[in-house]
Design a protein around this motif. Structure first.
Motif, PDB file in Angstrom:
ATOM      1  N   GLN A 146       0.821  -1.213   0.000  1.00 21.29           N
ATOM      2  CA  GLN A 146       0.000   0.000   0.000  1.00 21.29           C
ATOM      3  C   GLN A 146       0.850   1.256   0.000  1.00 21.29           C
ATOM      4  OE1 GLN A 146      -3.190   0.310  -0.470  1.00 21.29           O
ATOM      5  NE2 GLN A 146      -3.082   2.546  -0.304  1.00 21.29           N
ATOM      6  N   SER A 147       1.930   1.254   0.745  1.00 21.15           N
ATOM      7  CA  SER A 147       2.782   2.447   0.801  1.00 21.15           C
ATOM      8  C   SER A 147       3.444   2.713  -0.546  1.00 21.15           C
ATOM      9  CB  SER A 147       3.840   2.301   1.899  1.00 21.15           C
ATOM     10  OG  SER A 147       4.707   1.214   1.634  1.00 21.15           O
ATOM     11  N   VAL A 148       3.809   1.660  -1.265  1.00 21.44           N
ATOM     12  CA  VAL A 148       4.377   1.838  -2.604  1.00 21.44           C
ATOM     13  C   VAL A 148       3.308   2.350  -3.567  1.00 21.44           C
ATOM     14  CG1 VAL A 148       5.284   0.609  -4.616  1.00 21.44           C
ATOM     15  CG2 VAL A 148       6.252   0.184  -2.361  1.00 21.44           C
ATOM     16  N   LYS A 149       2.120   1.786  -3.477  1.00 21.71           N
ATOM     17  CA  LYS A 149       1.031   2.177  -4.366  1.00 21.71           C
ATOM     18  C   LYS A 149       0.610   3.623  -4.149  1.00 21.71           C
ATOM     19  CE  LYS A 149      -3.645   0.803  -5.769  1.00 21.71           C
ATOM     20  NZ  LYS A 149      -4.747  -0.158  -5.530  1.00 21.71           N
ATOM     21  N   SER A 150       0.567   4.043  -2.886  1.00 22.46           N
ATOM     22  CA  SER A 150       0.115   5.404  -2.569  1.00 22.46           C
ATOM     23  C   SER A 150       1.228   6.428  -2.687  1.00 22.46           C
ATOM     24  CB  SER A 150      -0.462   5.443  -1.152  1.00 22.46           C
ATOM     25  OG  SER A 150       0.525   5.087  -0.189  1.00 22.46           O
ATOM     26  N   GLY A 151       2.463   5.966  -2.845  1.00 20.52           N
ATOM     27  CA  GLY A 151       3.579   6.889  -3.003  1.00 20.52           C
ATOM     28  C   GLY A 151       4.015   7.566  -1.719  1.00 20.52           C
ATOM     29  N   THR A 152       3.727   6.938  -0.579  1.00 17.06           N
ATOM     30  CA  THR A 152       4.164   7.516   0.688  1.00 17.06           C
ATOM     31  C   THR A 152       5.664   7.333   0.864  1.00 17.06           C
ATOM     32  OG1 THR A 152       3.575   5.446   1.801  1.00 17.06           O
ATOM     33  CG2 THR A 152       1.940   7.202   1.815  1.00 17.06           C
ATOM     34  N   GLN A 153       6.192   7.763   1.980  1.00 19.35           N
ATOM     35  CA  GLN A 153       7.627   7.735   2.211  1.00 19.35           C
ATOM     36  C   GLN A 153       8.182   6.319   2.085  1.00 19.35           C
ATOM     37  OE1 GLN A 153       8.447   9.542   5.970  1.00 19.35           O
ATOM     38  NE2 GLN A 153       8.070  11.605   5.230  1.00 19.35           N
ATOM     39  N   GLY A 154       9.320   6.225   1.391  1.00 16.46           N
ATOM     40  CA  GLY A 154       9.933   4.924   1.187  1.00 16.46           C
ATOM     41  C   GLY A 154      10.360   4.263   2.476  1.00 16.46           C
TER      42      GLY A 154
END
Length: 519
Positions: A146-154
């Motif tokens: 989800q974090s990769v999909k939403s573009g949140t902090q790596g």
């Protein structure tokens, strides 16, 4: 026992050859028991050998296969263990012990979804404690996705993956999906440390399979982020050869080609000294992909240099600031920023900028020289600015200086400014400035900063009022200028100044060269 004489007696074996001892045939169960003994002694690979002999005799025995799976598992051979569990389940379906073992192996291999599906088959249902590790791993994996999909902090993705990987079996390599997620996180962070980490993952995948289209696109995107658009495009093309339907490769190939085309057009205009056109083209290149830090940092730096050619110092500084925001280690942008600061009159800040760059990049030997040059320019900036006094730029020709001097002499002459107490001093400064800039050798010394002593020591005194021009300017010339309009033959300047092309521009002054990123 009677022997038929008609029957020939068997030949006796040679005296040196002994008969083979009788061999006791073992069944599968016996081999299984032998394997169990090694298993209890934690000699797992030896137990595998015995279980394998049992399976050779009874290849469809689910118990033998399940036992060997347990031995493979404890020997760290999880893939082999999973295959045996699957085979055991085919021949002996829904055995709770086998299914529980299979779920744990699936978890060790990083397959939490599969493990939970296996747990769901077990009757009676397994305990919450049995299921919890798989549920926790899946939760972390979903968080990473989800974090990769939403573009949140790596960093959030990396944390989730670290937690998920803590549940893998000893020595188990992370699944490919997890590696790609980790690379995406590093690519998202886009720093001088994170991009090499992403590149390591891409290269490891390509060593396993040179035609891995996902790994090719990944490496292409990393090169693209680093500003190497040509190599990036090559990787996208190769990925499309391996998988023509890969949409991601098509998108990034188009971007890489477009940004490279616009940037190249800007570079060509720059080389032709078409500064305004270059600035416009660089602006178009920047609009192609605002997220491309690597290339955009270089474009901002190039546009900043173009601005310096037009002496638009504030615009140059702003572009350098953008380049450094995208890449804080970009030494060229720091150098250009320092030059623009200095030329705009802030040599103190220019010196600080260069010293900071030298401290951050001690391997760059040119920075020490740049610092010394800036320090010299700072000293020069604190003395009288003869160019400003006369009212010309530093690259003014001798003709420009002569014309400007005539104009300023009329304007500042004390007789024209009887109510201005500073008129005499300003006129004196004008005389000093002209005497220096009208002499090629003195001008060269002044520009280079070799001679930073007080002008009074250089040219002698003016005396009082108009009492002497240091031997440089004939008072009769000034009289003719004041009363004859400053034109015609009233000036006896001869045929120009040696060492200067008539009416031509002089070279740029100061200790800095324009640093263009011709990439």
């Amino acid at each position: 026992m009677d022997i038929d004489p008609a029957t020939p007696a068997p030949e006796s074996p040679p005296a040196h050859a002994l008969p083979d001892p009788p061999v006791e045939a073992l069944d599968g169960e016996a081999y299984k028991q032998a394997g169990n003994k090694f298993f209890k002694n934690r000699e797992y690979l030896k137990s595998v050998e015995q279980y394998s002999k049992a399976i050779e005799l009874e290849p469809e025995n689910g118990t033998f296969l399940s036992n060997r799976a347990a031995a493979w598992m404890l020997a760290g051979k999880f893939k082999e263990a999973l295959e045996d569990c699957k085979a055991s389940d085919r021949y002996q379906p829904n055995n709770p012990k086998t299914l529980l073992r299979m779920a744990r192996i699936q978890l060790a291999l990083g397959k939490p979804e599969d493990a939970l599906e296996t747990y769901d088959r077990i009757q009676p249902p397994p305990s919450v404690k049995d299921r919890q590790p798989a549920e926790v791993m899946l939760q972390h994996l979903k968080s990473a996705r989800q974090s990769v999909k939403s573009g949140t902090q790596g960093s959030m993705t990396l944390y989730a993956l670290d937690r998920a990987e803590s549940g893998l079996g000893a020595g188990v390599d992370a699944p490919k999906e997890w590696k790609l997620l980790r690379a995406e996180a590093h690519l998202k962070m886009n720093t001088q440390h994170s991009l090499p980490e992403a590149m390591n993952i891409a290269m490891a995948l390509l060593r396993q399979n040179q035609q891995d289209s996902e790994a090719l696109v990944l490496r292409g995107r990393i090169l693209y982020a680093q500003g190497d658009n040509l190599k990036a495009a090559q990787h996208f093309q190769e990925a499309l050869r391996c998988d023509p339907d890969m949409s991601g490769a098509k998108i990034f190939l188009k971007r890489a080609r477009e940004i490279e085309r616009k940037k190249g057009e800007g570079n060509e205009a720059f080389k032709k000294a078409q500064w305004t056109e270059a600035i416009e083209l660089y602006g178009q290149a920047l609009s192609v992909d605002p997220e491309n830090k690597g290339t955009n940092a270089k474009i901002y730096q190039n546009r900043a240099v173009a601005y310096t050619k037009l002496k638009q110092w504030s615009e140059a500084i702003a572009d350098c600031d953008e380049a450094l925001r995208l890449d804080s280690t970009y030494t060229k942008a720091r150098k250009t920023r320092a030059k623009a600061l200095g030329e705009s009159g802030n040599w103190e800040e220019a010196v600080r900028e260069l010293k900071a760059a030298a401290e951050a990049d001690p391997a760059d030997a040119t920075l020490k020289k740049e610092v010394r040059n800036a320090e010299l320019e700072l000293k020069k900036s604190k003395r009288k600015d003869y160019y400003s006094i006369i009212g010309v730029d530093k690259d003014a020709s001798e003709t420009d200086i002569k014309k400007a001097y005539r104009k300023m002499a009329v304007k500042l002459h004390p007789d024209k400014n009887p109510d201005n107490p500073d008129a005499a001093e300003k006129f004196k400064d004008l005389g000093e400035a002209y005497e220096t800039l009208s002499d090629p050798q003195k001008r060269e010394r002044y520009d280079s900063g070799i001679d930073l002593q007080d002008p009074e020591d250089m040219f002698g005194g003016m005396g009082g009022g108009m009492g002497g021009m240091g031997g440089g300017i004939d008072p009769n010339i000034l009289f003719n200028m004041m009363n004859g309009g400053g034109g015609g033959g009233g000036f006896g300047f001869g045929g120009g100044f040696p060492g200067h092309g008539h009416g031509g521009a002089r070279r740029g002054r100061g200790g800095f060269s324009h640093d263009f990123s011709g990439f």
